[in-house]
Design an enzyme around this catalytic site. Sequence first.
Site, PDB file in Angstrom:
ATOM      1  N   GLY A 235       0.842  -1.185   0.000  1.00  0.00           N
ATOM      2  CA  GLY A 235       0.000   0.000   0.000  1.00  0.00           C
ATOM      3  C   GLY A 235       0.878   1.236   0.000  1.00  0.00           C
ATOM      4  O   GLY A 235       2.026   1.183   0.458  1.00  0.00           O
TER       5      GLY A 235
ATOM      6  N   GLN B  47       3.271   9.829   0.714  1.00  0.00           N
ATOM      7  CA  GLN B  47       4.510   9.069   0.866  1.00  0.00           C
ATOM      8  C   GLN B  47       5.463   9.269  -0.309  1.00  0.00           C
ATOM      9  O   GLN B  47       6.623   8.899  -0.225  1.00  0.00           O
ATOM     10  CB  GLN B  47       4.218   7.578   1.044  1.00  0.00           C
ATOM     11  CG  GLN B  47       3.609   7.263   2.395  1.00  0.00           C
ATOM     12  CD  GLN B  47       3.454   5.784   2.562  1.00  0.00           C
ATOM     13  OE1 GLN B  47       2.462   5.199   2.150  1.00  0.00           O
ATOM     14  NE2 GLN B  47       4.467   5.170   3.161  1.00  0.00           N
TER      15      GLN B  47
ATOM     16  N   CYS C  85       6.047   0.108   7.431  1.00  0.00           N
ATOM     17  CA  CYS C  85       5.709   1.256   6.601  1.00  0.00           C
ATOM     18  C   CYS C  85       6.896   1.592   5.711  1.00  0.00           C
ATOM     19  O   CYS C  85       8.044   1.597   6.169  1.00  0.00           O
ATOM     20  CB  CYS C  85       5.373   2.446   7.499  1.00  0.00           C
ATOM     21  SG  CYS C  85       4.926   3.943   6.604  1.00  0.00           S
ATOM     22  N   LEU C  86       6.614   1.879   4.466  1.00  0.00           N
ATOM     23  CA  LEU C  86       7.680   2.248   3.532  1.00  0.00           C
ATOM     24  C   LEU C  86       8.386   3.532   3.955  1.00  0.00           C
ATOM     25  O   LEU C  86       9.538   3.742   3.598  1.00  0.00           O
ATOM     26  CB  LEU C  86       7.115   2.390   2.119  1.00  0.00           C
ATOM     27  CG  LEU C  86       6.518   1.116   1.522  1.00  0.00           C
ATOM     28  CD1 LEU C  86       5.874   1.414   0.171  1.00  0.00           C
ATOM     29  CD2 LEU C  86       7.558   0.021   1.405  1.00  0.00           C
TER      30      LEU C  86
ATOM     31  N   HIS D 101      -4.190   1.681   7.634  1.00  0.00           N
ATOM     32  CA  HIS D 101      -2.847   2.263   7.570  1.00  0.00           C
ATOM     33  C   HIS D 101      -2.790   3.403   6.558  1.00  0.00           C
ATOM     34  O   HIS D 101      -2.264   4.480   6.847  1.00  0.00           O
ATOM     35  CB  HIS D 101      -1.866   1.143   7.206  1.00  0.00           C
ATOM     36  CG  HIS D 101      -0.441   1.554   7.135  1.00  0.00           C
ATOM     37  ND1 HIS D 101       0.475   1.211   8.104  1.00  0.00           N
ATOM     38  CD2 HIS D 101       0.251   2.255   6.192  1.00  0.00           C
ATOM     39  CE1 HIS D 101       1.666   1.689   7.764  1.00  0.00           C
ATOM     40  NE2 HIS D 101       1.559   2.319   6.610  1.00  0.00           N
ATOM     41  N   GLU D 102      -3.338   3.170   5.359  1.00  0.00           N
ATOM     42  CA  GLU D 102      -3.271   4.190   4.307  1.00  0.00           C
ATOM     43  C   GLU D 102      -4.176   5.375   4.618  1.00  0.00           C
ATOM     44  O   GLU D 102      -3.795   6.525   4.360  1.00  0.00           O
ATOM     45  CB  GLU D 102      -3.586   3.585   2.939  1.00  0.00           C
ATOM     46  CG  GLU D 102      -2.661   2.451   2.513  1.00  0.00           C
ATOM     47  CD  GLU D 102      -1.175   2.727   2.648  1.00  0.00           C
ATOM     48  OE1 GLU D 102      -0.736   3.889   2.529  1.00  0.00           O
ATOM     49  OE2 GLU D 102      -0.416   1.766   2.904  1.00  0.00           O
TER      50      GLU D 102
ATOM     51  N   HIS E 283      -2.333   7.582   6.926  1.00  0.00           N
ATOM     52  CA  HIS E 283      -1.368   8.432   6.216  1.00  0.00           C
ATOM     53  C   HIS E 283      -2.050   9.693   5.697  1.00  0.00           C
ATOM     54  O   HIS E 283      -1.516  10.800   5.834  1.00  0.00           O
ATOM     55  CB  HIS E 283      -0.737   7.693   5.039  1.00  0.00           C
ATOM     56  CG  HIS E 283       0.501   6.952   5.376  1.00  0.00           C
ATOM     57  ND1 HIS E 283       1.624   7.546   5.911  1.00  0.00           N
ATOM     58  CD2 HIS E 283       0.810   5.639   5.244  1.00  0.00           C
ATOM     59  CE1 HIS E 283       2.558   6.644   6.103  1.00  0.00           C
ATOM     60  NE2 HIS E 283       2.091   5.469   5.705  1.00  0.00           N
TER      61      HIS E 283
END
Length: 184
Positions: A63, A68, A113-114, A155-156, A159
């Site tokens: 995701g 991001q 997380c990226l 999660h997204e 963000h």
Amino acid sequence: MATDHTEAGTGPNPGDRGTARPVVRYGEPVLHRACAPVERYDDALAGLVEDMFASMYAANGVGLAANQIGVDARVFVLDCEDADGERTVAAVVNPVLILPPPPRELAVDDEGCLSVPGAFTETPRSATAAVEGFDPAGNPIRIEGTGTLARCLQHECDHLDGTVYVDRLPAKTRKRMLADAGLR
């Protein structure tokens, strides 16, 4: 959202026409404020979505939210499975997160997380979740999920509201996670 494994997809993937952009790291201001709603469903948005998929796949994620990659827009992409192994690949514009009413069943699982590279820790999330929003063409969309898909939806959306998953952790754990990722 990051994954600690990579699964090959079948056929051409979204993002094949996109360009992978660098992923913004924790601490950058764009990650810590709510993103602006998308007002135009046009070629620029379609290009952004392609770049987001390309960026997510290049980083081995499941995701990715627009902020991001440094873009202030309420958009996320995902490619992950639910608890039954059913794969969902989608882009959601202006999503609204829908959680079951309290008391919710929680699932505690590793989350990464990226934007906090390499760091994973057990994080409680609602076991089920849904989002309503629009696809990149402006058509209404609803995604319901369990397992990794439910975790990814939450999660997204976090963000897009300016919250990184480590912000939900106790301060001591957050500091350790950020140090492990080389961010503090």
